[in-house]
Design an enzyme around this catalytic site. Structure first.
Site, PDB file in Angstrom:
ATOM      1  N   ASN A   1       0.919  -1.246   0.065  1.00 53.89           N
ATOM      2  CA  ASN A   1      -0.019   0.239  -0.094  1.00 53.89           C
ATOM      3  C   ASN A   1       0.716   1.295   0.073  1.00 53.89           C
ATOM      4  O   ASN A   1       0.651   2.345  -0.745  1.00 53.89           O
ATOM      5  CB  ASN A   1      -1.052  -0.035   1.144  1.00 53.89           C
ATOM      6  CG  ASN A   1      -2.139  -0.996   1.043  1.00 53.89           C
ATOM      7  OD1 ASN A   1      -2.869  -0.460   0.012  1.00 53.89           O
ATOM      8  ND2 ASN A   1      -2.168  -1.975   1.493  1.00 53.89           N
TER       9      ASN A   1
ATOM     10  N   ARG B   1       3.631   1.579  25.778  1.00 57.49           N
ATOM     11  CA  ARG B   1       2.829   2.228  24.358  1.00 57.49           C
ATOM     12  C   ARG B   1       3.185   3.806  24.237  1.00 57.49           C
ATOM     13  O   ARG B   1       3.570   4.284  23.191  1.00 57.49           O
ATOM     14  CB  ARG B   1       1.535   1.741  24.403  1.00 57.49           C
ATOM     15  CG  ARG B   1       1.211   0.235  23.782  1.00 57.49           C
ATOM     16  CD  ARG B   1      -0.160   0.245  23.536  1.00 57.49           C
ATOM     17  NE  ARG B   1      -0.366  -1.297  23.485  1.00 57.49           N
ATOM     18  CZ  ARG B   1      -0.397  -2.067  22.118  1.00 57.49           C
ATOM     19  NH1 ARG B   1       0.037  -1.361  21.127  1.00 57.49           N
ATOM     20  NH2 ARG B   1      -0.548  -3.423  22.236  1.00 57.49           N
TER      21      ARG B   1
ATOM     22  N   MET C   1       0.986  -2.551  11.992  1.00 55.38           N
ATOM     23  CA  MET C   1       0.106  -3.651  12.896  1.00 55.38           C
ATOM     24  C   MET C   1       0.375  -3.356  14.536  1.00 55.38           C
ATOM     25  O   MET C   1       0.508  -4.453  15.098  1.00 55.38           O
ATOM     26  CB  MET C   1       0.538  -4.903  12.431  1.00 55.38           C
ATOM     27  CG  MET C   1       0.327  -5.209  11.219  1.00 55.38           C
ATOM     28  SD  MET C   1      -1.304  -4.896  10.383  1.00 55.38           S
ATOM     29  CE  MET C   1      -1.825  -6.553  10.264  1.00 55.38           C
ATOM     30  N   ARG C   2       0.399  -2.012  14.973  1.00 54.71           N
ATOM     31  CA  ARG C   2       0.466  -1.735  16.415  1.00 54.71           C
ATOM     32  C   ARG C   2      -0.819  -1.001  16.666  1.00 54.71           C
ATOM     33  O   ARG C   2      -1.279   0.106  16.030  1.00 54.71           O
ATOM     34  CB  ARG C   2       1.464  -0.811  16.828  1.00 54.71           C
ATOM     35  CG  ARG C   2       2.937  -1.784  16.718  1.00 54.71           C
ATOM     36  CD  ARG C   2       3.061  -2.810  17.319  1.00 54.71           C
ATOM     37  NE  ARG C   2       3.180  -2.235  18.859  1.00 54.71           N
ATOM     38  CZ  ARG C   2       3.227  -3.299  19.772  1.00 54.71           C
ATOM     39  NH1 ARG C   2       3.284  -4.464  19.489  1.00 54.71           N
ATOM     40  NH2 ARG C   2       3.230  -3.013  21.012  1.00 54.71           N
TER      41      ARG C   2
ATOM     42  N   LEU D   1      -2.741   1.790  18.500  1.00 59.52           N
ATOM     43  CA  LEU D   1      -2.383   3.342  19.166  1.00 59.52           C
ATOM     44  C   LEU D   1      -3.390   3.602  20.136  1.00 59.52           C
ATOM     45  O   LEU D   1      -4.666   3.376  20.044  1.00 59.52           O
ATOM     46  CB  LEU D   1      -2.252   4.159  17.724  1.00 59.52           C
ATOM     47  CG  LEU D   1      -1.320   3.789  16.737  1.00 59.52           C
ATOM     48  CD1 LEU D   1      -1.750   4.632  15.370  1.00 59.52           C
ATOM     49  CD2 LEU D   1       0.092   4.089  17.207  1.00 59.52           C
TER      50      LEU D   1
ATOM     51  N   ASN E   1      -6.196   5.058   8.112  1.00 61.27           N
ATOM     52  CA  ASN E   1      -5.913   3.775   8.051  1.00 61.27           C
ATOM     53  C   ASN E   1      -6.389   2.990   7.009  1.00 61.27           C
ATOM     54  O   ASN E   1      -7.700   3.509   6.353  1.00 61.27           O
ATOM     55  CB  ASN E   1      -6.544   2.994   9.283  1.00 61.27           C
ATOM     56  CG  ASN E   1      -5.891   1.632   9.503  1.00 61.27           C
ATOM     57  OD1 ASN E   1      -4.978   1.306   9.245  1.00 61.27           O
ATOM     58  ND2 ASN E   1      -6.766   0.709   9.867  1.00 61.27           N
TER      59      ASN E   1
ATOM     60  N   HIS F   1      -8.096  -0.864   5.882  1.00 62.21           N
ATOM     61  CA  HIS F   1      -8.299  -2.378   6.617  1.00 62.21           C
ATOM     62  C   HIS F   1      -9.018  -3.146   5.490  1.00 62.21           C
ATOM     63  O   HIS F   1      -9.668  -2.801   4.757  1.00 62.21           O
ATOM     64  CB  HIS F   1      -9.471  -1.903   7.888  1.00 62.21           C
ATOM     65  CG  HIS F   1      -9.786  -3.302   8.456  1.00 62.21           C
ATOM     66  ND1 HIS F   1      -8.812  -4.018   9.488  1.00 62.21           N
ATOM     67  CD2 HIS F   1     -10.794  -3.891   8.346  1.00 62.21           C
ATOM     68  CE1 HIS F   1      -9.400  -5.012   9.862  1.00 62.21           C
ATOM     69  NE2 HIS F   1     -10.617  -5.067   9.249  1.00 62.21           N
TER      70      HIS F   1
ATOM     71  N   SER G   1     -11.636  -0.920   3.445  1.00 64.32           N
ATOM     72  CA  SER G   1     -11.842   0.404   3.710  1.00 64.32           C
ATOM     73  C   SER G   1     -10.730   1.462   4.260  1.00 64.32           C
ATOM     74  O   SER G   1      -9.856   0.866   4.841  1.00 64.32           O
ATOM     75  CB  SER G   1     -12.923   0.128   5.083  1.00 64.32           C
ATOM     76  OG  SER G   1     -13.948  -0.781   4.809  1.00 64.32           O
TER      77      SER G   1
ATOM     78  N   ASP H   1      -9.951  -0.236  14.228  1.00 63.17           N
ATOM     79  CA  ASP H   1     -10.698  -0.410  12.885  1.00 63.17           C
ATOM     80  C   ASP H   1     -12.210   0.208  12.956  1.00 63.17           C
ATOM     81  O   ASP H   1     -13.039  -0.379  12.262  1.00 63.17           O
ATOM     82  CB  ASP H   1     -10.874  -1.903  12.464  1.00 63.17           C
ATOM     83  CG  ASP H   1      -9.526  -2.420  12.309  1.00 63.17           C
ATOM     84  OD1 ASP H   1      -8.737  -1.807  11.951  1.00 63.17           O
ATOM     85  OD2 ASP H   1      -9.193  -3.615  12.596  1.00 63.17           O
TER      86      ASP H   1
ATOM     87  N   ALA I   1      -7.757  -3.992  -4.960  1.00 64.70           N
ATOM     88  CA  ALA I   1      -8.788  -3.011  -4.593  1.00 64.70           C
ATOM     89  C   ALA I   1      -7.969  -1.884  -3.643  1.00 64.70           C
ATOM     90  O   ALA I   1      -8.417  -0.503  -3.708  1.00 64.70           O
ATOM     91  CB  ALA I   1      -9.855  -3.417  -3.979  1.00 64.70           C
TER      92      ALA I   1
HETATM   93  C1  GAR Z   1      -2.909  -4.819   4.086  1.00 61.07           C
HETATM   94  O1  GAR Z   1      -3.827  -5.824   3.538  1.00 61.07           O
HETATM   95  C2  GAR Z   1      -3.697  -3.861   5.003  1.00 61.07           C
HETATM   96  O2  GAR Z   1      -5.162  -3.607   4.528  1.00 61.07           O
HETATM   97  C3  GAR Z   1      -3.597  -4.448   6.105  1.00 61.07           C
HETATM   98  O3  GAR Z   1      -2.273  -5.189   6.183  1.00 61.07           O
HETATM   99  C4  GAR Z   1      -2.021  -5.363   4.684  1.00 61.07           C
HETATM  100  C5  GAR Z   1      -0.550  -4.967   4.632  1.00 61.07           C
HETATM  101  O4  GAR Z   1      -0.257  -4.716   3.350  1.00 61.07           O
HETATM  102  N1  GAR Z   1      -3.751  -4.068   7.404  1.00 61.07           N
HETATM  103  C6  GAR Z   1      -4.428  -4.259   8.710  1.00 61.07           C
HETATM  104  O5  GAR Z   1      -4.960  -5.465   8.485  1.00 61.07           O
HETATM  105  C7  GAR Z   1      -4.884  -3.272   9.614  1.00 61.07           C
HETATM  106  N2  GAR Z   1      -5.509  -3.699  10.547  1.00 61.07           N
HETATM  107  P1  GAR Z   1       0.990  -4.008   2.783  1.00 61.07           P
HETATM  108  O6  GAR Z   1       2.367  -3.925   3.689  1.00 61.07           O
HETATM  109  O7  GAR Z   1       1.197  -4.751   1.369  1.00 61.07           O
HETATM  110  O8  GAR Z   1       0.605  -2.701   2.432  1.00 61.07           O
END
Ligand code: GAR
Length: 211
Positions: free
Chosen positions: A16, A67, A92-93, A95, A109, A111, A138, A147, A175
């Protein structure tokens, strides 16, 4: 119009992030990525940022007592970069309220589900188990509850016969790579306002839907 400086926070591979980097190469894109911060040393996205000439920093959460201390370091790095918006891209932390409130409506963010369905982990597995006909992603402003928050853009994809978690995840990821650049551009261009916990985009109730 000056481009909005953005910091992107990552933990993993950074696809992303790559989509945002690619979008921001366009001269008319309203945001510029000024720093990429990873909480995991060696996160794949760091190399992508370096390749694109973007400053990087690693802030390893394991090196902090708690944290708030970790988040204070994050906050300091973001502010030092001059960023005015923060994008979580596979960060993936969780906040805490202190950080989330400080960046309210400037913290975005992505998700991998059609929220409010399937917050948390294993979204694709759960969508398949629930027999959903569509899955998706989303992009939303962040609130303290995981989320959740005003939805900016959602993109749906079909669940196809024979899908397993990996196939569905790959379709959703494509997507995601369309949805995140769009959402950031809307926020950076000042086209989003939040009223009553709903995002209004050009005055219309969000999210923008990409199907
Ligand atoms: C993505 O699918 C993103 O939506 C998800 O982690 C992946 C990261 O991929 N995020 C979550 O699950 C957050 N709750 P990427 O490092 O290739 O962008």
């Amino acid at each position: 119009m000056p481009r909005k400086p953005v910091a992107v926070l990552i933990s993993v591979r950074g696809s992303n992030l790559q989509a945002l980097i690619d979008a921001a190469r366009r001269a008319d894109y309203p945001a510029e990525i000024v720093r990429v911060i990873a909480n995991v040393p060696g996160a794949g996205g760091l190399a992508r940022a370096t390749q694109a000439g973007i400053a990087t920093e690693t802030i390893d959460h394991r090196k902090f007592a708690n944290r708030p201390a970790f988040e204070a370091a994050l906050d300091a790095s973001i502010r030092a970069s001059g960023a005015e918006l923060v994008c979580l891209a596979g960060f993936m932390r969780l906040l805490t309220a202190g950080f989330v409130d400080a960046w309210r409506d400037r913290l975005i963010n992505i998700h991998p589900s059609l929220l409010p369905k399937f917050p948390g982990l294993d979204t694709h597995k759960r969508a398949l188990e629930a027999g959903e006909t569509h899955a998706g992603c989303s992009v939303h402003f962040v609130r303290t509850e995981m989320d959740s928050g005003p939805l900016l853009v959602q993109a749906a994809v079909p669940v196809l016969p024979g899908d397993d978690e990996d196939r569905l995840a790959a379709r959703v990821l494509q997507a995601e790579h369309r949805a995140y650049p769009l959402a950031l551009s809307l926020v950076a261009a000042g086209r989003v306002r939040v009223a009553g916990e709903q995002a209004l985009i050009d005055g219309q109730p969000g999210p923008v839907r990409l199907d």
